[in-house]
Scaffold this active site. Structure first.
Site, short mmCIF file in Angstrom:
data_model
loop_
_atom_site.label_atom_id
_atom_site.label_comp_id
_atom_site.label_asym_id
_atom_site.label_seq_id
_atom_site.Cartn_x
_atom_site.Cartn_y
_atom_site.Cartn_z
N CYS A 105 0.89 -1.16 0.00
CA CYS A 105 0.00 0.00 0.00
C CYS A 105 0.93 1.20 0.00
CB CYS A 105 -0.92 0.02 1.22
SG CYS A 105 -1.89 1.56 1.32
N CYS A 108 -0.32 4.24 2.28
CA CYS A 108 -0.43 4.17 3.74
C CYS A 108 -0.22 2.75 4.22
CB CYS A 108 -1.77 4.73 4.20
SG CYS A 108 -1.88 4.87 5.99
N SER A 109 -1.33 2.05 4.52
CA SER A 109 -1.18 0.76 5.20
C SER A 109 -2.34 -0.18 4.90
CB SER A 109 -1.10 1.02 6.70
OG SER A 109 -2.22 1.80 7.10
N CYS A 110 -3.04 0.00 3.77
CA CYS A 110 -4.18 -0.86 3.45
C CYS A 110 -3.72 -2.31 3.38
CB CYS A 110 -4.81 -0.44 2.12
SG CYS A 110 -5.59 1.19 2.21
#
Lengths: 197, 104
Positions: A105, A108-110
């Site tokens: 991702c 971000c952090s998906c």
């Protein structure tokens, strides 16, 4: 008890900030500390890569399930009881001798929580997010995975709407293994695509 | 938004640092932070998109140096202020009281 207390290191700014915010939000009736306890416990103990490993093992063992998984991953994963937040729309990427898939991702952090749990720190870190899309083979090699020049590497950038999980290739010599035994072979990193299984 | 969060393909970052047998949370406060983030947004009318945007609005230097859950909490504080739920002064004052009690 006060002895104990004195020996503790002073709390960091962020630890104090979080405590202050929790207290203030609790006083306003916006959060409930007991509910926070429950959700933390759920993500620490009930959700994690073991869930994804069940999906992979089933796909390796049951051709009809494999087909459903490739056609509608969200529904096929829900068949095994895994669904919910951050996994509302799932796509499963199948590794083959010709194609290796890896997930990131960049923004971000998906990450697919219902099948893999919360992401490891490295997945959320700037070096991984920056580099896996520019030099995937090099990053994979640093993870200990050499992908042959004859294998295409596909890097998939997750989004808030769509979450990916890699279906690794079934290892050689596992023909006689049960689904449970197969699941035990499957690793988190294999399902992100940064390690073979 | 073309901000620091848009890291894909950027040059200059070093090796990907991994931790063997990494725990889900590294500190007790990270657990509380996760829970606060989990519940607060929907209770104060913040959407997921707005929450993500708040993280992206952190100062670039903060974005690159703060830990993941620190970023979440700094962004959450921003949203609490913007939505009129809490002020920075209230949070700072409570932090001071907590620090005072811990030393008392």
């Amino acid at each position: 008890m006060s002895e104990n207390h004195r020996h503790n290191a002073p709390e960091s700014d962020i630890a104090l900030r979080v405590k202050a915010m929790e207290q203030l939000l609790t006083e306003k009736g916006i959060v409930d500390p007991a509910a926070i306890d429950l959700v933390v416990d759920y993500y620490e103990t009930r959700v994690g890569p073991r869930n994804g490993a069940r999906v992979v093992a089933r796909a390796w063992s049951d051709p009809a399930y494999h087909e459903r998984l490739m056609q509608d991953a969200t529904a096929a994963i829900a068949e095994l009881g895994f669904s919910g937040l951050q996994g509302e729309d799932m796509v499963v990427l199948e590794n083959t001798p010709e194609v290796h898939n890896v997930v990131v991702c960049t923004l971000c952090s998906c990450y697919p929580w219902p099948v893999l749990g919360l992401p490891p720190t490295w997945y959320k870190s700037p070096p991984y997010r920056a580099r896996i899309v520019r030099e995937p083979r090099k990053v994979l090699a640093e993870f200990g995975m050499d992908v042959g020049d004859d294998v295409e590497v596909r890097v998939w950038d997750s989004s808030a709407e769509l979450r990916y999980m890699v279906l690794p290739m079934r290892p050689e010599g596992t023909d006689g293994l049960s689904e449970d035994e197969l699941a035990a072979r499957v690793t988190r990193d294999g399902m992100i695509g940064v390690a073979p299984v | 938004m073309d901000g620091i969060h848009d890291l894909g393909g950027m040059h200059g970052f070093g090796p990907v640092v991994r931790e063997e047998d990494e725990p889900v949370f590294h500190h007790p406060w990270e657990k509380r932070a996760f829970g606060l983030e989990f519940f607060t947004g929907s209770r104060i009318g913040v959407t997921g998109d707005e929450g993500r945007h708040a993280i992206e609005r952190l100062a670039p230097a903060t974005y690159l140096t703060a830990s993941y859950y620190e970023k979440w909490m700094l962004a959450l504080q921003l949203l609490l202020e913007e939505h009129g739920v809490l002020t920075a002064e209230q949070i700072e004052q409570r932090m001071a009281e907590l620090a005072e009690n811990a030393h008392g």
